[in-house]
Write an enzyme that holds these catalytic residues in place. Sequence first.
Site, PDB file in Angstrom:
ATOM      1  N   ARG A 136     -11.690 -44.009  34.131  1.00  0.00           N
ATOM      2  CA  ARG A 136     -10.890 -44.414  35.291  1.00  0.00           C
ATOM      3  C   ARG A 136     -11.287 -43.604  36.526  1.00  0.00           C
ATOM      4  NH1 ARG A 136      -4.691 -44.584  34.287  1.00  0.00           N
ATOM      5  NH2 ARG A 136      -4.783 -45.782  36.207  1.00  0.00           N
ATOM      6  N   CYS A 168      -2.597 -38.250  38.779  1.00  0.00           N
ATOM      7  CA  CYS A 168      -3.071 -39.115  37.693  1.00  0.00           C
ATOM      8  C   CYS A 168      -2.928 -40.537  38.174  1.00  0.00           C
ATOM      9  CB  CYS A 168      -2.293 -38.837  36.405  1.00  0.00           C
ATOM     10  SG  CYS A 168      -0.504 -39.073  36.564  1.00  0.00           S
TER      11      CYS A 168
END
Length: 277
Positions: A176, A232
């Site tokens: 990611r 995050c």
Amino acid sequence: MAYIRSVNWVQDQLDSIRLVDCRFDLQNPDKGRLEYEEGHIPGAVYVDLEKDMSGAVGQSGGRHPLPNMNDFLDVIQEAGIHNRDIIVAYDNQNGAMASRFVWMMMYVGHKEAYVLDGGLKAWDEKGYGITTEIPVNNRSLYKAEFQSYMIADQTYVAQHIYDDQTIILDSRSYERFAGISEPIDRKAGHIPSAVNAEWMKVLNQSGRWKSKEELRTHFLQYGNPEEWIIYCGSGVTAAPNVLALYEAGFKQVRLYVGSWSDWITNDQNPIDFSVSS
């Protein structure tokens, strides 16, 4: 100061501490509550990631923004938690949800809040008992003292992207971070200048938290800045990295609560795909 407590410590202190069950499944939001009702550590109350630890999702703020803090204080008070209580939170997600709760308690000024090392799995492995009894607690008069220095918002992050004294740390998976795969958010990539330290790396192979010395070595590979900013996808799995940095002895650590899912709501914010070798 330590932010992690062992199951043996919790068992020894069971009558003098407050336990909080934070189990939650992002794919099945009711699962954690149902699991709690099926069995939990004696005395534990249940706190829900999305109903109690997060607010309504808006055009900005990310997928798990902080709730209205008066609502969160109501949750704490209804649970009968007092300012001087020793709190230990646990989950079965390697400490991610429990860390979010502990961080929030630190944000409201609580002095002693810890994560149970190994979570409910470690408790079960020791053969310690669970119960289906739901505790009934008298409502408390909890008073908050908000620690604003613990939070970074979108503007603050943007101002510190190229600050030599700040490290921005991305807690997501490498895939990611690098923009190879983005299964959740509508844009891929990462915040420019950020380094990647997937949050699970604060745990050892048995799923326990690494020692203070191991954690310090782990983070020092990225540098030794005056300040860390941690993010995050939505401000949940960044929390273990925040606590691990505190555990390692770093003092100036901010959580970007909105995280990547907030950053990408502003089309003026730059996005990077480059990865240093």
